[in-house]
Design a protein around this motif. Sequence first.
Motif, short mmCIF file in Angstrom:
data_model
loop_
_atom_site.label_atom_id
_atom_site.label_comp_id
_atom_site.label_asym_id
_atom_site.label_seq_id
_atom_site.Cartn_x
_atom_site.Cartn_y
_atom_site.Cartn_z
N ASP A 41 1.85 -12.98 -3.43
CA ASP A 41 1.96 -11.54 -3.66
C ASP A 41 0.81 -11.02 -4.50
N VAL A 42 0.47 -11.75 -5.56
CA VAL A 42 -0.62 -11.33 -6.43
C VAL A 42 -1.94 -11.29 -5.66
N SER A 43 -2.16 -12.32 -4.82
CA SER A 43 -3.38 -12.36 -4.02
C SER A 43 -3.46 -11.18 -3.07
N VAL A 48 -5.26 -5.50 -1.62
CA VAL A 48 -4.93 -4.08 -1.50
C VAL A 48 -5.74 -3.27 -2.50
N THR A 49 -5.81 -3.75 -3.73
CA THR A 49 -6.58 -3.06 -4.77
C THR A 49 -8.05 -2.94 -4.38
N GLN A 50 -8.61 -4.03 -3.86
CA GLN A 50 -10.02 -4.01 -3.47
C GLN A 50 -10.28 -2.98 -2.37
N LEU A 51 -9.38 -2.94 -1.38
CA LEU A 51 -9.54 -1.97 -0.30
C LEU A 51 -9.44 -0.53 -0.81
N LEU A 52 -8.52 -0.29 -1.73
CA LEU A 52 -8.38 1.05 -2.28
C LEU A 52 -9.57 1.43 -3.14
N ASP A 65 -3.44 -2.92 8.95
CA ASP A 65 -4.41 -3.38 9.95
C ASP A 65 -5.53 -4.18 9.30
N ALA A 66 -6.04 -3.68 8.18
CA ALA A 66 -7.16 -4.35 7.51
C ALA A 66 -6.77 -5.71 6.94
N LEU A 67 -5.53 -5.83 6.49
CA LEU A 67 -5.08 -7.06 5.85
C LEU A 67 -4.28 -7.96 6.78
N GLY A 68 -4.01 -7.49 8.00
CA GLY A 68 -3.24 -8.29 8.95
C GLY A 68 -1.79 -8.44 8.55
N ALA A 73 5.76 -5.52 5.50
CA ALA A 73 5.13 -6.27 4.41
C ALA A 73 4.24 -5.37 3.56
N ILE A 74 3.43 -4.53 4.20
CA ILE A 74 2.54 -3.67 3.42
C ILE A 74 3.35 -2.64 2.64
N ARG A 75 4.45 -2.18 3.23
CA ARG A 75 5.31 -1.23 2.52
C ARG A 75 5.92 -1.88 1.28
N ARG A 76 6.30 -3.15 1.36
CA ARG A 76 6.87 -3.84 0.21
C ARG A 76 5.87 -3.89 -0.94
N HIS A 77 4.60 -4.20 -0.62
CA HIS A 77 3.58 -4.25 -1.67
C HIS A 77 3.30 -2.87 -2.24
#
Length: 266
Positions: A41-43, A48-52, A65-68, A73-77
Amino acid sequence: MKNAAALPGHRPTAVPAAGAARSARVAGQPHQGETRPGAADVSTRDRVTQLLLERRAVTAAQLGDALGLSPAAIRRHLDAMLADGDVVAREQTVHGHRGRGRPAKVFLLTDAARSRCGTHHYDNMATAALRWIARTGGTRAVEEFASEQVAALEARCRAALADAGEDPMARAEALAAALTAEGYAASASTIASGGQLCQHHCPVAHVAAEFPQLCEAETTVISRLVGTHVQRLATIAHGDGVCTTHIPGPPPAQSGKTVTTVRTDR
């Protein structure tokens, strides 16, 4: 397109997990009722932080899409980062015709999250330097400084446009590719009134918010490189998700219709 490398104190920084500093302060213990995030999760939140950081404002679908990652899953993060105060959500700005339904929400890092990534320290130093230039040399000195910062980048982009020909849109597409190679995640597209150049990342947005001369110098350079008059419609420094530059097309055929553009960065 601002030459961030030349601004005082700027250097690349490693991006920690968005909540890493907070976790360190509480000795790695989860809050009551929370589950400690695992290493995976941290990774993922690092990514996500880097993309933002790179793109500033991104939809959940674009992040997935960018993270596959699946939408769930992306909503959970994102829900976890929203709860931690690391991201905020807002309605996506749509220029021109908008289809039915509400625009998708975009997610942005909060100032607190950006500070933990080490970006604001250098922003503050650059802003302080420009304030000193303005105080001692006046507005003209700030304009000259801004022009000098984009000069080297203009030279590199001009070399990349050597084989682009004279068509403004062809040159805009070549410029977008050159800017992307420089780390600005740029794109060019054709629209009804001509074309537009979009830059999805601005390394000095916080500085440009106070000193718009940086954006003005950049717009002048885009105009010179594309070979025609251009108009800025939106800037990240002003709070928009993307820096958008309109490239007017040839006058429309004699149809009695008038094409207009509206500035959104005022």
